[in-house]
Design an enzyme around this catalytic site. Structure first.
Site, PDB file in Angstrom:
ATOM      1  CB  SER A  20      -0.892   0.000   1.237  1.00 15.11           C
ATOM      2  OG  SER A  20      -1.639   1.188   1.308  1.00 15.11           O
ATOM      3  CB  CYS A 130      -3.466   5.519  12.207  1.00 11.37           C
ATOM      4  SG  CYS A 130      -3.515   4.813  10.578  1.00 11.37           S
ATOM      5  N   GLY A 265       7.444  -2.847  -1.466  1.00 13.15           N
ATOM      6  CA  GLY A 265       7.072  -1.450  -1.302  1.00 13.15           C
ATOM      7  C   GLY A 265       7.955  -0.482  -2.056  1.00 13.15           C
TER       8      GLY A 265
END
Length: 300
Positions: A20, A130, A265
């Site tokens: 992601s 987060c 990534g």
């Protein structure tokens, strides 16, 4: 050579998954090669509301890697469902992995509930790195109880496999992974970026406006292998390994550390063909090592 693997009940043609934040929503890469060669990919981190992200500069180069502090820039879950997924459907014909972020348990729950209803979504990858706005700003993933709370809440509103993505910026990653498993997680994704910083010598200031950011790239690979090995030995659910993966050999090494599938990534930002190249090289490396089926690889 058989490169197929099974991830939480869904068969992948190979274990290679762009991570992601490094592959957008896929269709940009579909302009340069057929992205259906991928096992799947994890799309850009999505939040309940749109996010502009952090101030610039957001990227800093460093030896064998990079630091980024993009700040989860995304159009918000409603736009992802109404605009991004229909565009993706035209060029990607496999289940996609939805990467989800939030700043409260309620935000995670609602975003996961909405994406769980989308037929294109095969797995929900829940990023617990987060900051918890109701918990003093520490990330959900640094505390076993907080990570478990998010996991349990999301599982109540979803039917698809829930994979919890963990931060490596902790003292004991195993206890957090086990807490997620106990709370109902179907898989664990690790590692997210390490925390890094660069200083501009001439300006005598941090290079990144956010001061610190996520450190990724080949330099972190040994840390990632170690954490994947530790977690895969402690949980019974599948582990997706990532962190500095840049070759077919790295994919096999991650699988020998206990990973079922492997995400790539930073290399996508260096070489947009990185995942395609790795997939094409996998059978060559398998032959050298006498591996007939990737799924037969056992944790060392």
């Amino acid at each position: 050579m058989n490169t197929k693997v099974n991830l939480c009940g869904i068969e992948l043609d190979n274990p290679v998954i762009p991570a992601s934040g490094t592959f957008g929503f896929g269709y940009e890469f579909a302009e340069i090669y057929d992205i259906n060669v991928l096992g799947t990919f994890s799309f850009k981190g999505t939040t309940l509301e749109p996010r502009f992200g952090n101030p610039t500069p957001r990227i800093a180069e460093c030896t064998a890697g990079m630091i980024n502090a993009v700040g989860l820039q995304n159009p918000g879950v409603e736009k992802v469902i109404s605009e991004e997924l229909p565009k993706l459907k035209k060029c990607f014909h496999k289940p996609v992995m939805a990467n989800i972020s939030g700043f409260s348990v309620e935000q995670y729950v609602e975003t996961c509930r909405l994406l769980d209803a989308e037929s294109q979504v095969g797995w929900l990858e829940v990023n617990v790195s987060c900051p918890n706005v109701h918990g003093g700003g520490m990330s959900f993933g640094t505390n076993p109880q907080a990570a478990a709370e998010v996991t349990a809440a999301v599982k109540k509103v979803t039917r698809k496999p829930v994979i919890i993505k963990l931060s490596p910026n902790v003292t004991d990653i195993v206890s957090i992974a086990k807490a997620c498993e106990d709370a109902g997680a179907d898989g664990i994704s690790l590692i997210n970026t390490l925390l890094g910083m660069r200083i501009d010598l001439k300006r005598k200031k941090p290079v990144i406006a956010n001061v610190m950011g996520g450190f990724s790239g080949p330099a972190i690979f040994p840390v990632a292998v170690r954490m994947v090995y530790q977690v895969s030995g402690a949980v019974k659910i599948p582990v997706i390994g990532m962190g500095g993966v840049s070759s077919a050999k790295d994919v096999i090494e991650m699988m020998m550390a206990g990973a079922t599938a492997v995400q790539v990534g930073a290399m996508n930002l260096v070489n947009p063909f990185a995942c395609k190249d790795i997939i094409e090289q996998l059978p060559v490396e398998m032959a050298k090592l006498g591996i007939e089926n990737l799924s037969d690889i056992k944790r060392v």
